[in-house]
Write a protein that holds these residues in place. Structure first.
Motif, PDB file in Angstrom:
ATOM      1  N   LYS A  60      -4.394  54.697  60.080  1.00 17.16           N
ATOM      2  CA  LYS A  60      -3.283  54.212  60.901  1.00 17.16           C
ATOM      3  C   LYS A  60      -2.154  53.686  60.019  1.00 17.16           C
ATOM      4  O   LYS A  60      -0.980  53.840  60.332  1.00 17.16           O
ATOM      5  CB  LYS A  60      -3.759  53.121  61.861  1.00 17.16           C
ATOM      6  CG  LYS A  60      -4.667  53.650  62.962  1.00 17.16           C
ATOM      7  CD  LYS A  60      -5.171  52.530  63.832  1.00 17.16           C
ATOM      8  CE  LYS A  60      -6.187  53.065  64.831  1.00 17.16           C
ATOM      9  NZ  LYS A  60      -6.908  52.009  65.503  1.00 17.16           N
ATOM     10  N   LYS A  61      -2.515  53.056  58.909  1.00 20.24           N
ATOM     11  CA  LYS A  61      -1.515  52.527  57.968  1.00 20.24           C
ATOM     12  C   LYS A  61      -0.750  53.677  57.312  1.00 20.24           C
ATOM     13  O   LYS A  61       0.466  53.604  57.135  1.00 20.24           O
ATOM     14  CB  LYS A  61      -2.206  51.662  56.900  1.00 20.24           C
ATOM     15  CG  LYS A  61      -1.262  51.046  55.908  1.00 20.24           C
ATOM     16  CD  LYS A  61      -0.416  49.977  56.548  1.00 20.24           C
ATOM     17  CE  LYS A  61       0.424  49.266  55.508  1.00 20.24           C
ATOM     18  NZ  LYS A  61       1.438  48.419  56.116  1.00 20.24           N
ATOM     19  N   VAL A  63      -0.188  56.686  58.596  1.00 19.25           N
ATOM     20  CA  VAL A  63       0.710  57.229  59.612  1.00 19.25           C
ATOM     21  C   VAL A  63       1.908  56.304  59.806  1.00 19.25           C
ATOM     22  O   VAL A  63       3.054  56.757  59.875  1.00 19.25           O
ATOM     23  CB  VAL A  63      -0.045  57.476  60.941  1.00 19.25           C
ATOM     24  CG1 VAL A  63       0.915  57.827  62.067  1.00 19.25           C
ATOM     25  CG2 VAL A  63      -1.102  58.561  60.764  1.00 19.25           C
ATOM     26  N   GLU A  64       1.644  55.009  59.844  1.00 22.60           N
ATOM     27  CA  GLU A  64       2.719  54.018  60.020  1.00 22.60           C
ATOM     28  C   GLU A  64       3.723  54.099  58.867  1.00 22.60           C
ATOM     29  O   GLU A  64       4.936  54.100  59.099  1.00 22.60           O
ATOM     30  CB  GLU A  64       2.092  52.624  60.087  1.00 22.60           C
ATOM     31  CG  GLU A  64       3.055  51.483  60.251  1.00 22.60           C
ATOM     32  CD  GLU A  64       2.334  50.144  60.208  1.00 22.60           C
ATOM     33  OE1 GLU A  64       2.760  49.276  59.434  1.00 22.60           O
ATOM     34  OE2 GLU A  64       1.335  49.975  60.941  1.00 22.60           O
ATOM     35  N   LEU A  65       3.229  54.175  57.642  1.00 23.38           N
ATOM     36  CA  LEU A  65       4.120  54.277  56.483  1.00 23.38           C
ATOM     37  C   LEU A  65       4.948  55.558  56.555  1.00 23.38           C
ATOM     38  O   LEU A  65       6.151  55.546  56.317  1.00 23.38           O
ATOM     39  CB  LEU A  65       3.306  54.258  55.184  1.00 23.38           C
ATOM     40  CG  LEU A  65       2.706  52.919  54.778  1.00 23.38           C
ATOM     41  CD1 LEU A  65       1.708  53.094  53.645  1.00 23.38           C
ATOM     42  CD2 LEU A  65       3.809  51.943  54.368  1.00 23.38           C
ATOM     43  N   SER A  66       4.284  56.651  56.889  1.00 21.29           N
ATOM     44  CA  SER A  66       4.966  57.943  56.965  1.00 21.29           C
ATOM     45  C   SER A  66       6.052  57.944  58.029  1.00 21.29           C
ATOM     46  O   SER A  66       7.165  58.413  57.800  1.00 21.29           O
ATOM     47  CB  SER A  66       3.961  59.058  57.248  1.00 21.29           C
ATOM     48  OG  SER A  66       3.035  59.137  56.198  1.00 21.29           O
ATOM     49  N   ARG A  67       5.729  57.423  59.190  1.00 20.61           N
ATOM     50  CA  ARG A  67       6.706  57.405  60.292  1.00 20.61           C
ATOM     51  C   ARG A  67       7.897  56.511  59.984  1.00 20.61           C
ATOM     52  O   ARG A  67       8.985  56.739  60.487  1.00 20.61           O
ATOM     53  CB  ARG A  67       6.021  56.954  61.581  1.00 20.61           C
ATOM     54  CG  ARG A  67       5.154  58.042  62.163  1.00 20.61           C
ATOM     55  CD  ARG A  67       4.662  57.691  63.542  1.00 20.61           C
ATOM     56  NE  ARG A  67       3.886  58.797  64.077  1.00 20.61           N
ATOM     57  CZ  ARG A  67       2.854  58.658  64.870  1.00 20.61           C
ATOM     58  NH1 ARG A  67       2.470  57.462  65.262  1.00 20.61           N
ATOM     59  NH2 ARG A  67       2.207  59.713  65.303  1.00 20.61           N
ATOM     60  N   SER A  68       7.686  55.495  59.164  1.00 18.43           N
ATOM     61  CA  SER A  68       8.783  54.591  58.829  1.00 18.43           C
ATOM     62  C   SER A  68       9.588  55.093  57.630  1.00 18.43           C
ATOM     63  O   SER A  68      10.509  54.424  57.176  1.00 18.43           O
ATOM     64  CB  SER A  68       8.243  53.186  58.547  1.00 18.43           C
ATOM     65  OG  SER A  68       7.490  53.179  57.352  1.00 18.43           O
TER      66      SER A  68
END
Length: 145
Positions: A60-61, A63-68
């Motif tokens: 999840k981290k 994905v979160e980094l990638s999306r940001s």
């Protein structure tokens, strides 16, 4: 679903634009390290290069980094700057190797059993293709192509 012919040609064109003058817009890798890092992604997908750790980083981290728009950490054993990735040789040679991996990946048959991803575990073909597209685009953009 595989890479389309148009995607492959686009990747090849962008890879051909890379040269020793290509500088990163972010990150610490030089252009040759980045090319080898991208090849290592395909080695990971097929299991010919394995990470040193699995399940350590929360997916999840990532994905979160990638999306940001932030850089996700490379799996242990794949960090170019740390010296864990495949060692660069000569840039033109390494670009050719990357293009060959792109072709091979795009030609894997529907029943191909991909290796386990260090962050996401066992994922299906569509997810591997999605990750491959994201990863290639991310790093080619890193070097302005």
């Amino acid at each position: 679903m595989n890479f389309t012919h148009e995607q492959i040609q686009s990747y090849f064109s962008r890879i051909e634009k890379l040269n020793w003058e290509s500088k990163p817009k972010f990150g610490k890798m030089n252009v040759n390290q980045m090319v080898c890092h991208c090849s290592d992604f395909f080695r990971m997908a097929t299991g010919t290069k394995k990470a040193e750790e699995y399940g350590i980083v929360d997916p999840k981290k990532v994905v979160e980094l990638s999306r940001s728009g932030k850089t996700a950490p490379a799996p242990k054993g794949f960090g170019q700057v740390e010296g864990d990735g495949t060692s660069p040789t000569e840039l033109e040679n390494d670009k050719g190797i990357l293009k060959e991996y792109i072709l091979q990946f795009s030609e894997l048959d529907k029943g191909y059993e991909f290796a386990e991803h260090p962050y996401f575990g066992l994922i299906n073909r569509e997810r591997w293709i999605e990750l491959a597209n994201y990863h290639l685009n991310h790093h080619l953009k890193q070097f302005g192509v």
